[in-house]
Structures are given as C-alpha cells and as structure tokens.
Design a protein around this motif. Sequence first.
Motif, PDB file in Angstrom:
ATOM      1  N   SER A 221     -11.681  -3.488  -8.334  1.00 48.93           N
ATOM      2  CA  SER A 221     -12.428  -2.973  -7.190  1.00 48.93           C
ATOM      3  C   SER A 221     -11.803  -1.693  -6.661  1.00 48.93           C
ATOM      4  N   LEU A 222     -12.612  -0.662  -6.546  1.00 49.36           N
ATOM      5  CA  LEU A 222     -12.176   0.578  -5.912  1.00 49.36           C
ATOM      6  C   LEU A 222     -12.466   0.434  -4.426  1.00 49.36           C
ATOM      7  N   LEU A 223     -11.417   0.253  -3.636  1.00 46.39           N
ATOM      8  CA  LEU A 223     -11.568   0.001  -2.210  1.00 46.39           C
ATOM      9  C   LEU A 223     -11.695   1.280  -1.397  1.00 46.39           C
ATOM     10  N   LYS A 224     -11.035   2.327  -1.884  1.00 47.28           N
ATOM     11  CA  LYS A 224     -11.003   3.568  -1.101  1.00 47.28           C
ATOM     12  C   LYS A 224     -10.771   4.736  -2.038  1.00 47.28           C
TER      13      LYS A 224
ATOM     14  N   GLY B 212      -5.506  -9.527  -7.175  1.00 45.67           N
ATOM     15  CA  GLY B 212      -5.652  -9.321  -5.739  1.00 45.67           C
ATOM     16  C   GLY B 212      -4.707  -8.286  -5.147  1.00 45.67           C
ATOM     17  N   GLN B 213      -3.683  -7.903  -5.897  1.00 46.53           N
ATOM     18  CA  GLN B 213      -2.760  -6.900  -5.368  1.00 46.53           C
ATOM     19  C   GLN B 213      -3.389  -5.510  -5.438  1.00 46.53           C
ATOM     20  N   LEU B 214      -2.834  -4.591  -4.650  1.00 48.96           N
ATOM     21  CA  LEU B 214      -3.393  -3.250  -4.508  1.00 48.96           C
ATOM     22  C   LEU B 214      -2.512  -2.194  -5.163  1.00 48.96           C
ATOM     23  N   LEU B 215      -3.177  -1.250  -5.812  1.00 46.49           N
ATOM     24  CA  LEU B 215      -2.515  -0.105  -6.430  1.00 46.49           C
ATOM     25  C   LEU B 215      -3.101   1.166  -5.843  1.00 46.49           C
TER      26      LEU B 215
ATOM     27  N   PRO C 188      -0.700  -0.667  -0.133  1.00 42.96           N
ATOM     28  CA  PRO C 188      -0.593  -0.892  -1.577  1.00 42.96           C
ATOM     29  C   PRO C 188       0.686  -1.631  -1.956  1.00 42.96           C
ATOM     30  N   ASP C 189       0.558  -2.478  -2.971  1.00 37.66           N
ATOM     31  CA  ASP C 189       1.711  -3.175  -3.527  1.00 37.66           C
ATOM     32  C   ASP C 189       2.475  -2.270  -4.490  1.00 37.66           C
ATOM     33  N   ALA C 190       1.773  -1.265  -5.015  1.00 36.15           N
ATOM     34  CA  ALA C 190       2.386  -0.302  -5.939  1.00 36.15           C
ATOM     35  C   ALA C 190       1.691   1.041  -5.774  1.00 36.15           C
TER      36      ALA C 190
ATOM     37  N   LEU D  58      -7.498   3.659  -3.984  1.00 40.89           N
ATOM     38  CA  LEU D  58      -6.900   2.348  -3.697  1.00 40.89           C
ATOM     39  C   LEU D  58      -7.700   1.322  -4.479  1.00 40.89           C
ATOM     40  N   ILE D  59      -7.017   0.612  -5.366  1.00 40.69           N
ATOM     41  CA  ILE D  59      -7.658  -0.298  -6.302  1.00 40.69           C
ATOM     42  C   ILE D  59      -7.111  -1.700  -6.122  1.00 40.69           C
ATOM     43  N   ARG D  60      -8.032  -2.676  -6.098  1.00 36.69           N
ATOM     44  CA  ARG D  60      -7.625  -4.083  -6.067  1.00 36.69           C
ATOM     45  C   ARG D  60      -7.725  -4.639  -7.479  1.00 36.69           C
ATOM     46  N   ARG D  61      -6.630  -5.189  -7.988  1.00 37.16           N
ATOM     47  CA  ARG D  61      -6.624  -5.744  -9.344  1.00 37.16           C
ATOM     48  C   ARG D  61      -7.477  -7.007  -9.385  1.00 37.16           C
ATOM     49  N   SER D  62      -8.317  -7.102 -10.401  1.00 32.78           N
ATOM     50  CA  SER D  62      -9.178  -8.287 -10.543  1.00 32.78           C
ATOM     51  C   SER D  62      -8.418  -9.415 -11.209  1.00 32.78           C
TER      52      SER D  62
END
Length: 81
Positions: A62-65, A36-39, A8-10, A77-81
Amino acid sequence: MGNESWLPDAKKNLQGVSCPMNMVYAKAELARLKQGQLLELILDDGIAVANVSQSIAREGHSLLKKAQLPDGSWALLIRRS
C-alpha cells in the motif's frame, strides 16, 4: 489514524539511483520488514516516482503517502503487505 502518526520503521534514500535499480533496492528493503510495517523511500523527481509507485501497487503493498520534498525529490510511504 492521522498522517502525523505514520512513523516509518525503515527509511531508504534512493536519490541518484536509476531505474530499475531503485525498485530492486526498494524490494530488498520491503523484504526486511514484517507485514504491516512502514518503509519511507526518497526518490529523484521523474519517472522513478511513477515506476516505483506502480510496482509497489502491483506487488500488493500500500502506498500511503506520496509527497514532493523542498529539494524536488519525492518521499513515498509504503506499508508492506
């Protein structure tokens, strides 16, 4: 790309934060990220996990995990759109 490379980026720990404030804080954190960054969010077990997951999807992220942690809380784990 395997799960192991999803760093994650944050991160934001929202344990103890009730609805709807946990979503407000999640949206604020996502707004700070670039596309595209991950939270990674940490949420209490219960309705917050479902509510935040649904809100994230509705907003196009996007909920990745989604994984339950040993203490019973959840990591999203979320990818920002």
